[in-house]
Every structure is written in structure tokens, then in C-alpha cells.
Motif scaffolding. Structure first.
Motif, PDB file in Angstrom:
ATOM      1  N   LYS A   1      -6.299   4.954  -6.421  1.00  0.00           N
ATOM      2  CA  LYS A   1      -7.518   5.786  -6.132  1.00  0.00           C
ATOM      3  C   LYS A   1      -7.301   7.240  -5.795  1.00  0.00           C
ATOM      4  CE  LYS A   1     -11.429   4.781  -5.848  1.00  0.00           C
ATOM      5  NZ  LYS A   1     -12.603   4.866  -6.670  1.00  0.00           N
ATOM      6  N   SER A   2      -7.897   7.906  -6.438  1.00  0.00           N
ATOM      7  CA  SER A   2      -7.761   9.354  -6.506  1.00  0.00           C
ATOM      8  C   SER A   2      -8.089   9.989  -5.119  1.00  0.00           C
ATOM      9  CB  SER A   2      -8.332  10.408  -7.769  1.00  0.00           C
ATOM     10  OG  SER A   2      -7.653   9.673  -8.834  1.00  0.00           O
ATOM     11  N   VAL A   3      -7.366  10.933  -4.713  1.00  0.00           N
ATOM     12  CA  VAL A   3      -7.756  11.728  -3.493  1.00  0.00           C
ATOM     13  C   VAL A   3      -7.934  13.289  -3.766  1.00  0.00           C
ATOM     14  CG1 VAL A   3      -6.864  12.558  -1.207  1.00  0.00           C
ATOM     15  CG2 VAL A   3      -6.322  10.158  -2.017  1.00  0.00           C
TER      16      VAL A   3
ATOM     17  N   PRO B   1       3.273  17.356  -7.628  1.00  0.00           N
ATOM     18  CA  PRO B   1       4.207  18.188  -7.656  1.00  0.00           C
ATOM     19  C   PRO B   1       4.452  19.333  -6.344  1.00  0.00           C
ATOM     20  CG  PRO B   1       3.389  18.064  -9.677  1.00  0.00           C
ATOM     21  CD  PRO B   1       2.500  17.264  -8.861  1.00  0.00           C
ATOM     22  N   HIS B   2       3.313  19.530  -5.731  1.00  0.00           N
ATOM     23  CA  HIS B   2       3.200  20.439  -4.862  1.00  0.00           C
ATOM     24  C   HIS B   2       3.540  19.593  -3.344  1.00  0.00           C
ATOM     25  CE1 HIS B   2       1.877  23.126  -7.505  1.00  0.00           C
ATOM     26  NE2 HIS B   2       0.737  22.603  -7.645  1.00  0.00           N
ATOM     27  N   GLY B   3       3.800  18.234  -3.388  1.00  0.00           N
ATOM     28  CA  GLY B   3       3.999  17.559  -2.298  1.00  0.00           C
ATOM     29  C   GLY B   3       2.830  17.097  -1.443  1.00  0.00           C
ATOM     30  N   LEU B   4       1.692  17.133  -2.077  1.00  0.00           N
ATOM     31  CA  LEU B   4       0.361  16.855  -1.528  1.00  0.00           C
ATOM     32  C   LEU B   4       0.004  15.407  -1.860  1.00  0.00           C
ATOM     33  CD1 LEU B   4      -1.786  19.974  -1.815  1.00  0.00           C
ATOM     34  CD2 LEU B   4      -0.369  19.372   0.106  1.00  0.00           C
ATOM     35  N   VAL B   5      -0.693  14.438  -0.942  1.00  0.00           N
ATOM     36  CA  VAL B   5      -1.371  13.347  -1.405  1.00  0.00           C
ATOM     37  C   VAL B   5      -2.341  13.470  -2.357  1.00  0.00           C
ATOM     38  CG1 VAL B   5      -2.201  11.213  -0.374  1.00  0.00           C
ATOM     39  CG2 VAL B   5      -0.757  12.428   0.692  1.00  0.00           C
ATOM     40  N   ASN B   6      -2.439  12.918  -3.591  1.00  0.00           N
ATOM     41  CA  ASN B   6      -3.384  13.048  -4.515  1.00  0.00           C
ATOM     42  C   ASN B   6      -3.905  11.531  -4.907  1.00  0.00           C
ATOM     43  OD1 ASN B   6      -1.445  11.935  -6.228  1.00  0.00           O
ATOM     44  ND2 ASN B   6      -1.396  13.517  -7.523  1.00  0.00           N
ATOM     45  N   ALA B   7      -3.367  10.342  -4.376  1.00  0.00           N
ATOM     46  CA  ALA B   7      -3.896   9.127  -4.582  1.00  0.00           C
ATOM     47  C   ALA B   7      -3.362   8.152  -3.620  1.00  0.00           C
ATOM     48  CB  ALA B   7      -3.493   8.781  -6.031  1.00  0.00           C
ATOM     49  N   ILE B   8      -4.256   7.150  -3.345  1.00  0.00           N
ATOM     50  CA  ILE B   8      -3.858   5.816  -2.537  1.00  0.00           C
ATOM     51  C   ILE B   8      -3.686   4.896  -3.613  1.00  0.00           C
ATOM     52  CG2 ILE B   8      -4.592   4.133  -0.693  1.00  0.00           C
ATOM     53  CD1 ILE B   8      -6.339   6.168   0.388  1.00  0.00           C
ATOM     54  N   GLY B   9      -2.561   4.088  -3.713  1.00  0.00           N
ATOM     55  CA  GLY B   9      -2.112   3.043  -4.434  1.00  0.00           C
ATOM     56  C   GLY B   9      -1.743   1.636  -3.768  1.00  0.00           C
TER      57      GLY B   9
ATOM     58  N   PHE C   1       0.917  -1.023  -0.155  1.00  0.00           N
ATOM     59  CA  PHE C   1      -0.021  -0.037  -0.019  1.00  0.00           C
ATOM     60  C   PHE C   1       0.858   1.252  -0.046  1.00  0.00           C
ATOM     61  CE2 PHE C   1      -2.699  -3.467   1.846  1.00  0.00           C
ATOM     62  CZ  PHE C   1      -3.826  -2.937   0.994  1.00  0.00           C
ATOM     63  N   ASP C   2       0.607   2.068  -0.902  1.00  0.00           N
ATOM     64  CA  ASP C   2       1.400   3.361  -1.138  1.00  0.00           C
ATOM     65  C   ASP C   2       0.505   4.776  -1.074  1.00  0.00           C
ATOM     66  OD1 ASP C   2       2.783   1.222  -3.162  1.00  0.00           O
ATOM     67  OD2 ASP C   2       4.046   1.978  -1.786  1.00  0.00           O
TER      68      ASP C   2
END
Length: 585
Positions: free
Chosen positions: A134-136, A70-78, A64-65
Motif C-alpha cells: 500500500k503506497s504511502v 532511494p532517499h531513505g523515506l517510507v513510500n509503502a507498507i507491505g 509486515f514491512d
């Protein structure tokens, strides 16, 4: 992989590990603050894949990742599912839904794919690797190393719950979400994707559409230029052939014997037909390109009907078996339009009526349906036109083959040209026809070519977006106040820089552009716009313009309004009404 951060890994060797995988996925999603429905979707996808690994392979690993933007924010769970089995047969058919298995194999895999936003599968005889995301949305702050260690300890400490308890939990979740999943699943997935990419997607779509439209316009203009250039080149040799054949037929250089006379007459007739074709091609090219000059003049409708009667009488001599009638009009009115172009329309319609009427009658009548329109009707009792061909006969070079009339001469340009000319004269042509019962062509033309003043009482700008680019607050207020009673959507911009974003994001229907802007001169902003926006711009200025600058602005816009002119308010509304009319069905 530097933009991915590993959270935890679950090994699958026993059935209880399938439950642990599902719980880990749900806890990570909850930890990031995803909605209950998104948590269930991620957990369900993981559960289906983990069950497949255990059922068909016996063992495997789930990683799980979290993914950074590019801004250092979480945009997806993989997650990444890995096994060392013999691979998945018929994988393409499983994923596209065409594979049918009596045991249900592949259903879980395809369901897992549909629940995720990104899904990639690599399978071979050496094993299978599945990567999914899965996009956040909106992106969350990326957790610190301390928080990551805490969630790892929590996942390891809690482990998997009792399978029967987990079944109860899943049953409750299904009761909670089944109705919403059935009705909203596809809608929510599409909406989430649109929310992430709306602005970029819309701008890209408009850009592609406008690019395609521009290419079509350029192709049409190239065709028109080709027709125009070629027909001009053809005219000189055709004229020479025509004139020399006439000299030979007159015996200017000696009498021809009967056989020579017959041959030269064939040459003369063919040259005449070719000349007519060239003239029609040239007219059609000019009409399509907008270069055709319309010269309106005042003339009597009674006199024009007499001109049609004389033409029809002369034409009827070629068709002695047909009856014809041009009904004179009882009340004379004065038309103010291009008489030559109107006669060209009627000549084509009347000629076609004679050509396609083997026996029977042709009638030409005129009506005055209202104070603004004159209507010419050409009716015949000829072969008629089938419903499937009625639209095609108005296409260039299209001819409908009719049994028994193969001898009819024509090039398929007469009716397309007539339609173009009618449109230029602010009118149209309507066809009513039935096979075996004849045809009726109705040409409606504006009595006056020059448009009358707009009827502002019926002005309705509902759904029309107007962008005002002007640094003067009072001027913006005046325009907004003038447009508000007509229900326009008004957007304001104080400078050129701010207006650029609004033009590309909103794509306004009408743009009122001031020239004296604080950051960019309005004419330079206009020149930088793409061609599709030029067709939406009204220059709105208080600046005194010389003829050169005015002509340059008019070549890139739809009109120039001078704020200091006495009838400014009425002129602005009339110009807005004219542009708004082009967006109506």
C-alpha cells in the motif's frame, strides 16, 4: 530486500489471530499517519487474506514491512502472507473476476487485490505466498530503530482485542466509510496513482504521442516521395509510347492495315490513360507534401464560367444522351487565386458527374454566398452514393462499385486530389447524395488566396497557453499586457534553462522566443527542441537578422517578429491569432 524493514510477524493458528492481523495492519498505518480510509483499506485487505488462510489452510504467517525509496523515506507498507496449503485452484479466473463459486470462494482474495496498490501471488501444491504493498504518499521519514522497537512492543503488548468488540469497531468503520467507498473508491485509487506519477506520466505520454505522430508524418512523406519519384520516372517511357503510337497512327512509316491500326489505337489509348494516372499521382503527392506551388492571379469569374461551359460542351460529346447546362453568372467579380488549380478541381467534379449519370442531366452553377467566398455547385441526376460510401470516395484509390456501371473508367484519385487542391486554395468540398437520386458536389473557394489582415476584434485566446522566453522584464510585460485582454494563459521564463522544464511540463500552445538569452542563444535552444515544438514557436527578437539567419529561423519556427518594427503590437497579435486558430476544432 535491503530496501525493506520488517516490523512484526503474526502467526495464524486460531481465529482470534485473524483479528490480531487486522489490528496490526491498522495500527502500523495509523502510526505512519495514513488517513482513516487508507488504514481501513489496508486492514480490510489483511483481514480477508488472513481469514482465507485460517479457513482454507488452518495456519499461516503474516509479515509486515516498511519499504524505503532511494532517499531513505517510507513510500509503502507491505505484507507477506505465507501458508503451506495445497495451493489455490483457478487463481487466474479468480483474479480476473470470471470465477463463480456458490460458496463465495475467491471474493475475498480479489477484493484484497483491488484494495492494494501492488499485489503478487505465487501458488502451487507446496503452498501460497502473497506479497502486497500500500503506497504511502507523500513519503514519510523512515522511523529510527528505537521507534520500530516501540511499535513492536506495543503490538505484542496489546495483542488482539475481544472479537465482539472488534466486530463493533468494524461496524462503525463500515458506517463511516461505506458511502464514500462506493462512490469514490475507483476515483481515489486513480487519483493517488496520478498524484505520484503526474509529471513523469504526462511527459512520457506526450513523448509517445509525438513519436507516433512523427512516425506517421515520416511514413506519409515517404509515400509522397515515392509517388513523386516514381511518377517522374514513368513519364519518359509513357511519353515515348504515346508519341510513337501517334506516329504509327498517322502512317509516318507506311500505312497500317485495319487490324494493325486497331491494335496501335488500343496502345495509344492505354498510354493516354496511364499518362493521366501518372499526372494525378504526381499532383496528389505534391499536394500532400506541401510542395505544390500555388500561383494566384486575378481573373474574371464570368470568363472562368465560360471556360467551364466550353469544357463541359466538349466532354458532353462522349455522352450524347445526357442533357447539361452551365448557368452563366449575372454579376461579374474578380477572383485572385490559382485559376489552373481551380479549373482542375471543377474538371474532376464535372467529369465524375458525367461518368456516373447513365441518363438525365448535369448542371453547373456558381454562387457568391458572401464577400470572401465563391461557391461552385455540380449537380447530377445519376446513380447517387450511399451514406456508407460518401466518406470513402474521398480516399485515395477508393472506388465504389455500382451495379450496371462496371465499365466506368477511373483510378480513384480525382476526388482526393480535388479535396487537396480545394484545401490549398483555402476552401473545401461538400457532398450531398442519395442512392438513385443523384449527387451534388459543392466546392467553396476563397475569392482571394492571400489572407486578409486578421480581425483582432474577434480574437479569443481562452484555453491557449503562451510561454514567453525573454530575459527583458519590460518586453515580457509588454507581451503579457497585449495578450491579457484576450484571456490567454501566460507563462514567463527569464532564461533558456528554466524554460525547458516548463516546455516539457506544460507543453504550451505558443512559444514566444527571444534570441539574446543570458545562458543559451535562442537559435540554439530552438534547434534543440523536438519537431512538434517547432510548430509552436514565434521568434521574438530585437536583433537585426541577415537573410541567411532569418531563413534558418523560419525553417524551424512559425514566424519571426522584430520588436522594433512600427506595427509590432498588431503583428504579434496577428501571428498569435494564426497559431491559436490551429488549436481550435
Amino acid at each position: 530486500m535491503s530496501n525493506y524493514r520488517r516490523i512484526t510477524t503474526v502467526s495464524i493458528t486460531h481465529e482470534v489471530d485473524v483479528v490480531a492481523c487486522r489490528q496490526s495492519a491498522k495500527q502500523i498505518a495509523a502510526w505512519l499517519g495514513l488517513s482513516t480510509l487508507e488504514q481501513i483499506r489496508l486492514a480490510t485487505s489483511v483481514s480477508e487474506l488472513a481469514r482465507n488462510v485460517y479457513q482454507y489452510v488452518g495456519s499461516g504467517t503474516f509479515h509486515f514491512d516498511l519499504r524505503k525509496d532511494p532517499h531513505g523515506l517510507v513510500n509503502a507498507i507491505g505484507f507477506e502472507a505465507v501458508d503451506e496449503g495445497s495451493g489455490i485452484a483457478d487463481i487466474e479466473r479468480i483474479l480476473d473476476g470470471s470465477y463463480v463459486s456458490p460458496t463465495g470462494m475467491g471474493v475475498g482474495l480479489r477484493g484484497a487485490q483491488r484494495l492494494m496498490d501492488e499485489f503478487d501471488i505465487q501458488t502451487s501444491a507446496a503452498g501460497t505466498r502473497i506479497r502486497a504493498l500500500k503506497s504511502v504518499y507523500p513519503p514519510r521519514p523512515f522511523p529510527s530503530e528505537k521507534r520500530i522497537q516501540e511499535i513492536r512492543r506495543q503490538l505484542q503488548t496489546e495483542g488482539a482485542s475481544d472479537p465482539y468488540v472488534e466486530l463493533q469497531v468494524r461496524g462503525s468503520e463500515l458506517l463511516l466509510t461505506s458511502s464514500e467507498l462506493r462512490s469514490k473508491q475507483q476515483e481515489l485509487e486513480a487519483t493517488n496513482l496520478e498524484l505520484e506519477n503526474t509529471n513523469k506520466g504526462v511527459v512520457a505520454l506526450y513523448s509517445e504521442l509525438e513519436k507516433a505522430s512523427q512516425e506517421l508524418q515520416e511514413a506519409s512523406e515517404s509515400k509522397s516521395r515515392f509517388f513523386s519519384n516514381m511518377t517522374h520516372e514513368f513519364r519518359t517511357p509513357i511519353n515515348i509510347i504515346e508519341n510513337i503510337s501517334k506516329l504509327l497512327l498517322k502512317g509516318a512509316d507506311g500505312e497500317l492495315n485495319p487490324e494493325q491500326y486497331k491494335q496501335v489505337r488500343f496502345i495509344s489509348s492505354a498510354a493516354s490513360e496511364l499518362s493521366d494516372l501518372v499526372n494525378e499521382l504526381l499532383d496528389l503527392a505534391e499536394a500532400e507534401s506541401g510542395r505544390m506551388e500555388i500561383v494566384p492571379a486575378r481573373f474574371s469569374l464570368v470568363e472562368f464560367m465560360e471556360q467551364l461551359r466550353q469544357f463541359t460542351g466538349a466532354l458532353s460529346m462522349r455522352y450524347p444522351t445526357l442533357d447539361w447546362q452551365v448557368t452563366p453568372i449575372l454579376v461579374d467579380v474578380i477572383l485572385d487565386t490559382d485559376r489552373n488549380r481551380l479549373f482542375q478541381i471543377m474538371r474532376n467534379l464535372i467529369s465524375n458527374a458525367f461518368k456516373y449519370t447513365p441518363q438525365g442531366a448535369i448542371s453547373v452553377r456558381c454562387f457568391l454566398p458572401d464577400s470572401d467566398t465563391v461557391e461552385f455547385m455540380v449537380e447530377d441526376s445519376g446513380v447517387g452514393i450511399g451514406a456508407e460510401d460518401q466518406a470513402r470516395i474521398f480516399e485515395e484509390f477508393a472506388r465504389v462499385r455500382i451495379p450496371g456501371l462496371a465499365h466506368v473508367q477511373g483510378n480513384g484519385l480525382g476526388l482526393p486530389l480535388a479535396v487537396r487542391l480545394a484545401s490549398l486554395l483555402r476552401g473545401d468540398i461538400e457532398l450531398t447524395s442519395e442512392v438513385g437520386k443523384g449527387s451534388r458536389f459543392t466546392a467553396r473557394i476563397a475569392r482571394e488566396f492571400v489572407e486578409r489582415e486578421a480581425d483582432l476584434q474577434n480574437l479569443d485566446l481562452t484555453g491557449i497557453t503562451v510561454l514567453i522566453i525573454d530575459d527583458n522584464e519590460a518586453d515580457r510585460y509588454l507581451v503579457r499586457h497585449l495578450l491579457e485582454p484576450y484571456h490567454a494563459v501566460v507563462i514567463e521564463s527569464e532564461n533558456a534553462s528554466a524554460s525547458i522544464d516548463k516546455m516539457h511540463a506544460v507543453r504550451p500552445d505558443i512559444i514566444l522566443l527571444d534570441l539574446d538569452l543570458p545562458d543559451i542563444y535562442g537559435a540554439d535552444l530552438l534547434e534543440s527542441m523536438d519537431w512538434s515544438l517547432h510548430s509552436r514557436v514565434l521568434v521574438n527578437t530585437a536583433k537585426l537578422l541577415d537573410d541567411t539567419e532569418r531563413d534558418r529561423l523560419l525553417s524551424q519556427s512559425q514566424g519571426v517578429l522584430i520588436k522594433t518594427q512600427p506595427d509590432y503590437a498588431e503583428a504579434l497579435l496577428q501571428q498569435v491569432q494564426r497559431l491559436a486558430g490551429s488549436y481550435r476544432p
